[in-house]
Design an enzyme around this catalytic site. Structure first.
Site, PDB file in Angstrom:
ATOM      1  N   ASP A  34      51.811  45.755  41.651  1.00 52.12           N
ATOM      2  CA  ASP A  34      51.622  45.686  40.200  1.00 52.12           C
ATOM      3  C   ASP A  34      50.362  46.427  39.765  1.00 52.12           C
ATOM      4  OD1 ASP A  34      53.753  43.955  39.195  1.00 52.12           O
ATOM      5  OD2 ASP A  34      52.838  42.392  40.425  1.00 52.12           O
ATOM      6  N   GLY A 141      51.383  41.030  32.874  1.00 53.81           N
ATOM      7  CA  GLY A 141      49.918  40.985  32.846  1.00 53.81           C
ATOM      8  C   GLY A 141      49.302  39.993  33.813  1.00 53.81           C
ATOM      9  N   GLY A 143      50.112  36.978  37.088  1.00 49.78           N
ATOM     10  CA  GLY A 143      50.991  36.241  37.988  1.00 49.78           C
ATOM     11  C   GLY A 143      50.922  34.757  37.657  1.00 49.78           C
ATOM     12  N   GLY A 144      51.796  33.984  38.271  1.00 47.42           N
ATOM     13  CA  GLY A 144      51.718  32.528  38.164  1.00 47.42           C
ATOM     14  C   GLY A 144      52.151  31.950  36.830  1.00 47.42           C
ATOM     15  N   ASP A 174      61.363  39.842  37.483  1.00 52.64           N
ATOM     16  CA  ASP A 174      59.953  39.710  37.857  1.00 52.64           C
ATOM     17  C   ASP A 174      59.268  38.729  36.910  1.00 52.64           C
ATOM     18  OD1 ASP A 174      57.347  40.118  38.672  1.00 52.64           O
ATOM     19  OD2 ASP A 174      57.221  42.196  37.981  1.00 52.64           O
ATOM     20  N   GLY A 175      58.708  37.665  37.505  1.00 51.58           N
ATOM     21  CA  GLY A 175      57.892  36.743  36.728  1.00 51.58           C
ATOM     22  C   GLY A 175      58.377  35.314  36.778  1.00 51.58           C
ATOM     23  N   GLY A 176      57.626  34.461  37.454  1.00 49.42           N
ATOM     24  CA  GLY A 176      57.912  33.036  37.438  1.00 49.42           C
ATOM     25  C   GLY A 176      59.102  32.589  38.258  1.00 49.42           C
ATOM     26  N   SER A 197      53.602  34.273  43.518  1.00 49.39           N
ATOM     27  CA  SER A 197      53.118  32.942  43.922  1.00 49.39           C
ATOM     28  C   SER A 197      54.057  32.271  44.918  1.00 49.39           C
ATOM     29  CB  SER A 197      52.979  32.046  42.693  1.00 49.39           C
ATOM     30  OG  SER A 197      52.359  32.753  41.641  1.00 49.39           O
TER      31      SER A 197
END
Ligand code: DX5
Ligand code: ZN
Length: 219
Positions: A34, A141, A143-144, A174-176, A197
């Protein structure tokens, strides 16, 4: 084929080499990288020198997610640093078609991404021209964050449109993504799964093996 792309944004950077080796040996398919410029997204991550180092320790596809304004300016640099697959954002390119063409002309695979608020209709002119679409399931922008479930309907709709045209283009999410929601992501039609994560916090090898095993049910 369902591919796992661990995002090293969640790794302990003092142990980055070991973390990547563990993910690689346990069966990860890609390494998700990223890049953030503090302009397109309100955060700064890492860039070319780190990519060059990562390139030295793995032969996996380096899946570079450029969250930067006008990424065309840096495509050649990322190619030279070892990128295999570069994803740019529709919202960040003044000439999206030209940017995609540049990625392909440089001998890399191209991906195009949409943020949660961007309609997937902007992707239709790119059908047949890219390897992958990336549907963000968080605001890019950081992570987590928590996955925004409404974004999965975009994945479903996009998979439907691609199927209708007979296209087997990859859809990355991508994301969560976590153990609790990954099946919803797969059922929506995504086949390249980014996780930061959920891979790098905890036992990396065990996490990779868990998800790869689960993906087998979807192949
Ligand atoms: C967010 C990045 C993601 C992030 C995902 O802007 O694009 O790749 O690292 O991290 P998790 O899986 O922790 O949400
Ligand atoms: Zn990413």
């Amino acid at each position: 084929m369902i591919l796992l792309s661990p995002s090293i944004l969640a790794a302990d950077f003092s142990e980055l080499g070991n973390a990547i080796r563990k993910a690689d040996e346990a069966g990860a398919d890609y390494i998700h990288f990223d890049v953030m410029d503090g302009m397109f997204v309100p955060n700064i991550s890492f860039g070319l020198p780190v990519l060059r180092s990562v390139r030295k320790i793995t032969e996996l596809t380096l899946d570079v997610h450029l969250m930067i304004e006008e990424p065309a300016r840096f495509l050649k640099n990322f190619k030279d640093a070892g990128a295999n697959l570069i994803t740019v954002h529709t919202e960040a390119c003044s000439d999206l078609m030209g940017t995609v063409r540049m990625i392909n002309d440089l001998g890399m695979q191209a991906g195009v991404s949409v943020k949660p608020g961007t309609d997937i209709s902007v992707l239709e002119p790119l059908f047949g021209k890219v390897k992958m679409f990336l549907v963000m399931t968080v605001e890019p922008g950081f992570g987590g964050q928590k996955l925004m479930p409404e974004c999965l309907s975009k994945v479903k709709e996009l998979r439907g449109l691609l199927n209708k045209r007979g296209l087997r283009t990859d859809i990355e999410v991508d994301g969560g993504v976590t153990r609790d929601n990954v099946e919803k992501v797969l059922n929506a039609g995504a086949n390249v799964i980014v996780m930061g994560s959920s891979i790098f916090k905890g036992d990396i090898s065990e996490n990779v093996r868990f998800f790869k095993e689960l993906f087998k049910q979807y192949e």
